[in-house]
Design a protein around this motif. Structure first.
Motif, short mmCIF file in Angstrom:
data_model
loop_
_atom_site.label_atom_id
_atom_site.label_comp_id
_atom_site.label_asym_id
_atom_site.label_seq_id
_atom_site.Cartn_x
_atom_site.Cartn_y
_atom_site.Cartn_z
N GLU A 183 0.97 -1.29 0.34
CA GLU A 183 -0.06 -0.13 -0.07
C GLU A 183 0.88 1.34 0.09
OE1 GLU A 183 -3.25 -0.84 -0.89
OE2 GLU A 183 -4.24 0.54 0.69
N PRO A 184 0.44 2.39 -0.66
CA PRO A 184 1.06 3.63 -0.62
C PRO A 184 0.74 4.11 0.85
CG PRO A 184 -0.99 3.79 -1.86
CD PRO A 184 -1.01 2.50 -1.36
N GLY A 185 2.02 5.04 1.20
CA GLY A 185 2.12 5.45 2.36
C GLY A 185 2.61 6.81 2.54
N VAL A 186 2.30 8.00 3.35
CA VAL A 186 3.47 9.34 3.38
C VAL A 186 3.91 9.10 4.62
CG1 VAL A 186 3.13 11.68 3.27
CG2 VAL A 186 2.07 10.46 1.47
N ILE A 187 5.22 9.30 4.75
CA ILE A 187 5.74 9.64 6.13
C ILE A 187 6.43 10.92 5.92
CG2 ILE A 187 7.43 8.79 7.51
CD1 ILE A 187 6.95 6.04 6.33
N GLY A 188 6.01 11.98 6.75
CA GLY A 188 6.41 13.43 6.51
C GLY A 188 6.01 13.79 5.38
N VAL A 189 7.23 14.20 4.33
CA VAL A 189 7.14 14.70 3.06
C VAL A 189 7.50 13.71 2.02
CG1 VAL A 189 7.48 16.99 3.48
CG2 VAL A 189 9.61 15.55 3.18
N ASN A 190 7.54 12.49 2.65
CA ASN A 190 7.91 11.39 1.57
C ASN A 190 6.71 10.36 1.25
OD1 ASN A 190 10.45 12.45 1.14
ND2 ASN A 190 11.55 11.06 2.78
N ALA A 191 6.65 9.99 -0.06
CA ALA A 191 5.56 8.77 -0.27
C ALA A 191 6.53 7.82 -0.60
CB ALA A 191 4.45 9.56 -1.32
N THR A 192 5.97 6.61 -0.38
CA THR A 192 6.59 5.30 -0.69
C THR A 192 5.38 4.21 -0.41
OG1 THR A 192 8.55 3.91 -0.30
CG2 THR A 192 7.26 4.76 1.54
N PHE A 193 5.69 3.09 -1.12
CA PHE A 193 4.95 1.80 -1.15
C PHE A 193 5.69 1.04 -0.03
CE2 PHE A 193 3.92 3.26 -5.18
CZ PHE A 193 2.56 3.05 -5.34
N PHE A 194 4.81 0.41 0.82
CA PHE A 194 5.27 -0.39 1.85
C PHE A 194 4.33 -1.53 2.16
CE2 PHE A 194 2.61 2.98 3.78
CZ PHE A 194 1.90 2.13 4.95
N ASN A 195 4.73 -2.59 2.81
CA ASN A 195 3.96 -3.55 3.27
C ASN A 195 3.34 -3.65 4.41
OD1 ASN A 195 6.96 -5.29 1.68
ND2 ASN A 195 4.90 -5.83 1.41
N THR A 196 1.98 -3.76 4.32
CA THR A 196 1.19 -3.97 5.48
C THR A 196 0.99 -5.28 5.96
OG1 THR A 196 -0.03 -1.91 4.76
CG2 THR A 196 -1.24 -3.20 6.31
N ARG A 197 1.54 -5.54 7.34
CA ARG A 197 1.43 -6.61 7.61
C ARG A 197 0.13 -7.80 7.57
NH1 ARG A 197 1.62 -10.01 12.31
NH2 ARG A 197 -0.05 -8.70 13.40
N ARG A 198 -0.86 -7.27 7.88
CA ARG A 198 -1.92 -7.87 8.02
C ARG A 198 -3.24 -7.18 7.52
NH1 ARG A 198 -3.41 -11.32 12.68
NH2 ARG A 198 -5.28 -12.33 11.77
N VAL A 199 -4.02 -7.51 6.49
CA VAL A 199 -5.44 -6.81 6.13
C VAL A 199 -6.25 -7.75 6.11
CG1 VAL A 199 -6.24 -5.75 4.20
CG2 VAL A 199 -4.06 -4.89 5.22
N ALA A 200 -7.34 -7.65 6.38
CA ALA A 200 -8.42 -8.33 6.33
C ALA A 200 -9.66 -7.71 5.40
CB ALA A 200 -9.07 -9.01 7.60
N ILE A 201 -10.41 -8.45 4.53
CA ILE A 201 -11.44 -7.85 3.62
C ILE A 201 -12.62 -8.92 3.89
CG2 ILE A 201 -12.23 -6.74 1.43
CD1 ILE A 201 -9.51 -6.26 0.73
N PRO A 202 -13.40 -8.49 4.88
CA PRO A 202 -14.49 -9.52 5.01
C PRO A 202 -15.75 -8.53 4.42
CG PRO A 202 -14.35 -8.31 7.17
CD PRO A 202 -13.29 -8.00 6.23
#
Lengths: 278, 739
Positions: free
Chosen positions: B591-610
């Motif tokens: 998923e994309p994310g913004v940390i401060g003024v930087n945007a990057t793609f990172f791995n989100t550990r666990r996601v559920a979609i019921p």
């Protein structure tokens, strides 16, 4: 053979009812126009700036926030600024809610916005934070004053050393920080004279790893001063690092050193003892 | 030990020989007797011959289409008793059971009834072979070409929003909350045309404009994980545009649409005193010369834009030909060239001036050129086996005047070999392998090459016409060697200079059960994965709208387990309802994310979609009144924090009603989606639900159709992604001619 289909009466009733219900939902749902250009009320005020802007200044931004939850403070968008010597008139977008203050954050060129490490002031009256309440109807708040001191981010001196952590440190530390502050500020704090506004303006907070090794080497740029105190502070999860009560969470004894601008790094050794806070 | 090895080799040789024997010596290629089945298909009401009807001999790979006189003939059918399926878009499918094919088989004379709603369409996108939708283990929806034409006066992707669980965020197609907004980068929904992927090599995104609505016979939308047969890009679902074969008679279609945008209801957002008009022109001509069918189509679209810095001008040219060889093998070729010259509106400045672009981006444009070529060759090897070869190439050039970006050419070459084998009447095997080679040379992620190989096998077993069991899996191997040349903008010290290899096996088990003739129950469990695309790994150090995008070349691929249980109930011949419960758990979601003024793609550990889903599609009162209702509730959330993922909505509803009276037709659609709770870019943002109503009117006169419509009838202002207003109210008129 022609086959005719008999229409059941109940389906007609069902459909007419359904369509009326659907139409009602649509009309009801669409009687508003969605986004409101004036959804965010404007907050206006004055920035009173003490100290020259460091060369590496990108901008000074403002954020509405709670002193207990700084990391959720939302930085303002573009500030409309007009300058009058050391005083700047600003206008920022607000958001509905009650806030402890408007906080000022210095942003260094080329680095991400660091709310904790670069907080340089807040809206204050007589050393206390000025609460701000923004309601849906208040399109513009009363004028507020944000006092900013840029002296602590004029970091032209250097310091290096080692922090020795004694005893076992707890796991529930939210923030662990090394604080540099002029000795005079600390003495006032010891006497109970420190207020949160002074804390924000004068104490230079540098975050450390939450679970440091027993000996942690450090090297920082700091504001020059004849007598600087370095000491370790922490807050547990759910506590605030910025409350005046931070004093009870400083690890003593402090160390003192002299930081000279544009000179070699001063050296200091710090001992932090868990369970021996002042 | 030696003896064991020897036995093992012997066993392998025997197995291989048996397979070869089964494939190449099945009835039809050997000495067994063959018969012929022929017949004529007509319209039950008018009695007119129906050209282009598909006839399939079930349990074999044999089939044919009717000619201009509605006649067909399938030769070399091994003697035996078969079920014959006759299907055509817009007509109710007919299966003639237990036809005895021998030396004197009587011709079939079949009358097809028009079907305003196709209850059980024949689809090819679930398992890569033609099967009835009600016999698959996945939720699949078919939109006909006509339906898409009516719903997409300008942008084809808008039509897809009428499908259950589908949400379009500008260039992102999002099925059941699988994707947020990333400008289509690293899409989890595989978009194909005739089974060939349209995704670009570097971004993994789709250029929608290259799909001309006139070219479409139908679109199949498969909801839920499709990695077990399609691999990485299909973790959230599949959209397959099936193009029309060039017609048996020469046909020319022309469509012209002109329209204009109204002013915003919020007067603060008026930004132009000009008439904000738009138009689109489509031209298609198809012709058949003996066994060679050809179609050429051309489109142009222009818009001044409904907000500042949002005009565009696009051209599309495509060409398709089919050649049918005497041995019934078939060669297809498709070529497409697309040219898109657009203003670039990334983010608004502030909500008070939401129709104006952020000041630093004003005047910036992007240019995109895309060339896509693909060819397919399919050949029946026997009555029981067939193969299909596919090859494709797509070259994509993107030039963006945002930051210091420059053209980023991306070349994708791919191919696949696929086989179908039906050893028994009710069993089939789909096997094959996909291959891909990506080559990018860009200022923003350097020279990158990548290879992919992915063998797959899927077995389907129909047990007593009540149970359908699906079992299969796919192994993907994707390698990106370390780059010889990094981009100019890249800080090389931050990159891990090593090959990146992503590999995964995705199994699937599905069950389909018909307790009653009109009831279908289905259940499936599957594992899927998605590897990061080149952009997500290496796009580095580029500032766009005050946010610097930095690369994360340590991204891991994400994996998911998906479970689904669904039902479909046919209530009347013109009304069915469908429901599904689904649950996906994704590990290391990118998923994309913004940390401060930087945007990057990172791995989100666990996601559920019921989630749960309900669909009702019906026509009433002699088919004059149509009603379609889709309801989807889902909760795509981070398991660790419990928070709703960025750009996701929990509840979506679509209601579409249409009324036909003689030559007139009136359609009204209403789309609702609950408000989102988080966007990517920092800064305050008001979140409101999506509430959009569209209305259309059609009048058909001989071969001409006049249309008029209004989109966003109530001029409702909303956002579906960061600081970007969706289309406001706009009116259009147009006409279509067929001659």
């Amino acid at each position: 053979m022609r086959v005719s289909i008999k229409r059941p009466q109940r389906w007609q009733i069902f459909f007419i009812g359904f369509m009326i219900a659907l139409l009602s939902v649509v009309i009801h749902g669409c009687n508003d126009h969605g986004l409101d250009p004036n959804f965010f009320p404007k907050v206006t005020g004055r920035l009173v700036i003490d100290g020259a802007q460091p060369l590496k200044t990108d901008e000074i931004t403002l954020a509405l926030g709670l002193s207990t939850d700084f990391l959720r403070a939302v930085p303002s968008g573009d500030l409309s600024l007009t300058a009058e010597s050391d005083t700047v008139i600003f206008q920022m977008e607000g958001v509905i809610g009650r806030f402890d203050a408007i906080f000022a954050i210095w942003k260094e060129l080329g680095t991400p916005l660091s709310i904790i490490e670069n907080m340089v002031g807040a809206s204050c009256i007589d050393g206390a934070l000025t609460p701000i309440e923004i309601t849906k109807d208040s399109k513009q708040t009363d004028t507020v004053q944000v006092n900013v001191s840029l002296r602590k981010v004029n970091r032209r001196a250097k310091v290096r050393g080692t922090i020795t952590f004694n005893n076992d440190w707890p796991d529930d530390i939210d923030n662990l920080a090394l604080i540099f502050t002029p000795v005079s500020v600390l003495f006032n704090a010891s006497g109970g004279g420190l207020n949160v506004c002074t804390l924000l303006q004068k104490m230079d907070i540098r975050l450390l790893p939450k679970k440091p090794t027993a000996k942690l080497d450090f090297f920082y740029h700091v504001a020059p001063g004849d007598s600087i105190t370095a000491l370790v502070a922490y807050n547990k999860v759910g506590q605030s690092l910025f409350q005046p009560s931070i004093i009870s969470e400083l690890t003593f004894p402090p160390t003192f050193f002299r930081a000279v601008a544009d000179s070699a790094a001063a050296k200091t050794q710090i001992t932090a003892n868990w369970g021996q806070t002042k | 030990m030696k003896i064991y090895t020897s036995k093992s080799n012997f066993f392998l040789k025997q197995t291989f020989c048996l397979l070869v024997f089964l494939i190449f010596n099945t009835p039809g290629t050997g000495q067994s007797a063959h018969g012929e089945i022929s017949g004529k298909i007509t319209d039950a009401q008018t009695g007119e011959a129906l050209p282009g009807v598909n006839i399939s001999v079930l349990g074999t790979v044999l089939g044919a289409s009717t000619n201009l006189d509605g006649e067909f003939s399938i030769m070399r059918v091994p003697y035996g008793i078969y079920d014959i399926r006759i299907s055509m878009i817009g007509y109710r499918k007919v299966t003639v059971e237990r036809v005895n094919i021998s030396h004197d088989t009587a011709p079939l004379d079949i009358k097809l009834m028009e079907a305003p709603i196709d209850i059980d369409p024949v689809v090819v996108s679930v398992s890569k072979w033609a099967q009835e939708a009600n016999n698959t283990a996945s939720a699949v929806e078919v939109m006909t070409g006509k339906e898409i034409m009516k719903r997409s006066p300008i942008r084809i992707e808008d039509a897809l929003e009428a499908a259950a669980g589908v949400q379009i965020f500008q260039e992102n197609v999002n099925i059941r909350g699988s994707d947020g907004f990333t400008l289509g980068i690293g899409s989890r929904v595989l978009v194909m045309m005739d089974g060939v992927p349209l995704m670009t090599s570097d971004l993994g995104s789709v250029n929608w404009f290259m799909v001309s609505p006139f070219d479409l016979q139908r679109t199949e939308i498969v909801r839920g994980a499709g990695s077990a047969i399609y691999g990485s890009s299909a973790m959230g679902g599949v959209v397959n545009f099936i193009t029309r074969d060039p017609g048996l008679e020469s046909k020319t279609y022309v469509r012209s649409v002109v329209g204009f945008h109204d002013k915003f209801a919020q007067k603060e957002w008026d930004w132009s005193k000009k008439t904000l008009d738009y138009n689109r022109l489509d031209f298609v001509h198809s012709k058949q010369i003996d066994n060679l069918g050809m179609r050429i189509s051309w489109s142009r679209s222009y818009s001044k834009g409904y907000q500042e810095n949002f005009s565009h001008e696009r051209y599309n040219l495509s060409y398709k030909f089919n050649y049918l060889f005497p041995d019934k093998s078939r060669l297809s070729f498709f070529g497409n060239y697309m040219d898109d010259n657009s203003d670039l509106f990334v983010l608004w400045d502030n909500q008070e001036n939401a129709s104006r672009v952020i000041s630093t981006e004003r005047g910036k444009r992007q240019e995109r050129y895309g060339l896509t070529l693909f060819t397919k060759y399919s050949r029946p090897l026997s009555a029981k086996a067939a193969i299909e070869l596919r090859a494709y190439a797509n070259q994509f050039l993107l030039g963006i005047q945002a930051g210091d970006l420059d053209f980023s050419p991306a070349l994708g070459l791919g191919g696949s070999l696929q086989g179908t084998y039906m050893p028994f009447e009710h069993a089939s095997f789909i096997w094959g392998s996909d291959f891909k080679y990506d080559n990018t040379n860009s200022q923003v992620y350097g020279k990158r090459k990548a290879w992919q190989a992915a063998p797959y096998l899927q077995a389907e077993w129909n047990i007593r016409k009540k149970f359908n069991l699906t079992l299969g899996g796919r192994y993907d191997y994707y390698k990106i060697p370390k780059a010889d040349t990094l981009s100019l903008a890249t800080d090389s010290t931050r990159f891990v200079a090593k090959d990146r290899i992503f590999e995964h096996f995705s199994p699937k088990l599905g069950l389909n059960y018909h307790p009653f003739e009109s009831t279908t129950l289905r259940a499936s469990v599957s594992n899927g994965f998605k590897f990061p695309v080149i952009f997500q790994l290496f796009f580095d150090n580029q500032e766009i709208t005050n946010i610097t995008f930095v690369a994360n070349d340590t991204l891991k691929s994400e994996t998911a387990w998906s479970y689904e249980f669904g039902f479909k109930q046919t209530i009347t011949p013109t009304w069915y309802v469908e429901g599904a419960m689904f649950y996906s758990e994704i590990t290391d979601m990118i998923e994309p994310g913004v940390i401060g003024v930087n945007a990057t793609f990172f791995n989100t550990r666990r996601v559920a979609i019921p989630g749960v889903e309900f669909v009702s599609n019906s026509r009433w009162f002699d088919n004059s009144l149509g009603l379609k209702v889709n309801l989807t509730y889902l909760n795509p959330h981070n398991v660790d924090t419990g928070k709703l993922l960025l750009h996701r909505q929990k509840f979506m509803a679509f209601v579409g009603a249409s009324y036909k009276f003689k030559s007139f037709e009136f359609q009204v659609d209403y789309k609702y989606a609950s408000r989102q709770k988080g966007y990517l870019f920092p800064g305050r943002h008001q979140f409101v639900p999506q509430k959009v109503a569209d209305a259309r009117f059609f009048f058909r006169w001989y071969e001409y159709t006049l249309m008029a419509g209004v989109n966003n009838l109530f001029n409702y202002a909303y956002t579906l992604r960061d600081k970007f207003l969706e289309e406001n109210r706009n009116f259009y008129i147009g006409w279509t001619a067929e001659f």
